[in-house]
Design an enzyme around this catalytic site. Structure first.
Site, PDB file in Angstrom:
ATOM      1  N   SER A 145       0.871  -1.191   0.000  1.00 47.17           N
ATOM      2  CA  SER A 145       0.000   0.000   0.000  1.00 47.17           C
ATOM      3  C   SER A 145       0.899   1.230   0.000  1.00 47.17           C
ATOM      4  O   SER A 145       2.048   1.168   0.469  1.00 47.17           O
ATOM      5  CB  SER A 145      -0.854   0.017   1.273  1.00 47.17           C
ATOM      6  OG  SER A 145      -1.444   1.297   1.470  1.00 47.17           O
ATOM      7  N   TYR A 158      -1.419  -0.790  10.435  1.00 44.71           N
ATOM      8  CA  TYR A 158      -1.523  -1.063   8.993  1.00 44.71           C
ATOM      9  C   TYR A 158      -0.289  -0.521   8.258  1.00 44.71           C
ATOM     10  O   TYR A 158       0.333  -1.223   7.449  1.00 44.71           O
ATOM     11  CB  TYR A 158      -2.799  -0.420   8.453  1.00 44.71           C
ATOM     12  CG  TYR A 158      -3.060  -0.696   6.984  1.00 44.71           C
ATOM     13  CD1 TYR A 158      -3.648  -1.887   6.583  1.00 44.71           C
ATOM     14  CD2 TYR A 158      -2.724   0.238   6.007  1.00 44.71           C
ATOM     15  CE1 TYR A 158      -3.896  -2.144   5.237  1.00 44.71           C
ATOM     16  CE2 TYR A 158      -2.969  -0.008   4.669  1.00 44.71           C
ATOM     17  CZ  TYR A 158      -3.559  -1.199   4.284  1.00 44.71           C
ATOM     18  OH  TYR A 158      -3.797  -1.450   2.946  1.00 44.71           O
TER      19      TYR A 158
END
Ligand code: NAD
Length: 254
Positions: A145, A158
């Site tokens: 990501s 995350y």
């Protein structure tokens, strides 16, 4: 003059494992690979969630089967991959686990790191064993990501997990290049899916969109070129990289 060859033709007849393929980007990637003639194994924890997707791929002329797999569980991973060899692995399963760092429980931290980082490692390790044994090598695409490169509020676990995936990608690429295994990371920016569509329609969601240089969300199909490049012979000299597909979000002004 040599005849122009279609990019990605070599994918035809290959086999791929896509983790977290019951919906969202994983299902999109599975359908994409199947449409290029890849025999796709769709994996997720609940096999029932995958069966409709496999039927849909078969009806569209592709080849697909469902596999029960919990990426956080080493026993599940080794049982699922022991007898199976894949040419391509799309390490896509992931969870978001949003919450301010000060309030994040140990259980929430563990869930995100176990799924997004340990899970990627366990599945890559087991798939690479098969790629080595087949003598054909393979291609591993880890779905990271842009939050592995930069940060935002409320996503500490995350962001840390995805930064780990990017660094793990480089380490695996280095160790496995001699086995003919390429390992790369694909870093999507904000891609509209069923799960985030409602949020992006709100004012905070729209504010976020305004910070993306292209002033819009990405669409799943805008990841296709990058995924196919990293998975196919078109990317045969690419290993250890992370490729952002984010409408310029990573280069947004500080
Ligand atoms: P999603 O929630 O729709 O899909 C995640 C998938 O992972 C689901 O199928 C879920 O069942 C599966 N999964 C979760 N835990 C698992 C486990 N322990 N074992 C096996 N499967 C498990 O999310 P998505 O948006 O499609 O995200 C897919 C990947 O792309 C994730 O790694 C995510 O971090 C990454 N990503 C998404 C975006 C985005 O904007 N959608 C942006 C950047 C990165």
């Amino acid at each position: 003059m040599t005849t122009a060859r279609a990019f990605f033709d070599d994918l035809h007849g290959k086999s791929a494992l896509v983790t977290g393929a019951s919906g969202g980007l994983g299902l999109h990637f599975a359908r994409l690979l199947a449409s290029h003639g890849v025999n796709v194994t769709l994996a997720a924890r609940r096999i029932a969630a995958l069966e409709g997707a496999c039927r849909g791929i078969a009806e569209a002329g592709g080849a697909a089967q469902a596999l029960g797999l919990d990426v956080t569980d080493p026993t599940s991973v080794s049982a699922a991959l022991a007898e199976r060899h894949f040419d391509i692995l799309i390490n896509n399963a992931g969870i978001s686990g949003a919450g301010r760092a000060a309030d994040l429980s140990e259980a929430d931290w563990d869930a995100v790191i176990d799924t997004n980082l340990k899970g990627v490692f366990l599945v890559a390790q087991a798939a690479a064993r098969g790629m080595r044994e087949s003598g054909r090598g393979g291609a591993i695409v880890n779905i990271a990501s842009i939050l592995g490169e930069r940060v935002a509020g409320g996503v500490s676990a995350y962001a840390a997990s995805k930064a780990g995936v990017i660094q793990l990608t480089k380490a695996l690429a280095l160790e496995w290049a001699r086995d003919g295994i390429r390992v790369n990371a694909l870093c999507p920016g904000y891609i509209e899916t069923d799960i985030n569509r409602d949020f992006f329609a709100t004012e905070p969601g729209q504010q976020l969109v305004r910070r993306i240089p292209q002033r819009r969300l990405g669409r799943a199909e805008e990841l296709d070129g990058a995924l196919l490049l990293l998975a196919s012979k078109a990317g045969s000299y690419i290993t250890g990289t992370s490729l952002a597909v984010d409408g310029g979000h990573l280069v947004s002004s500080l």
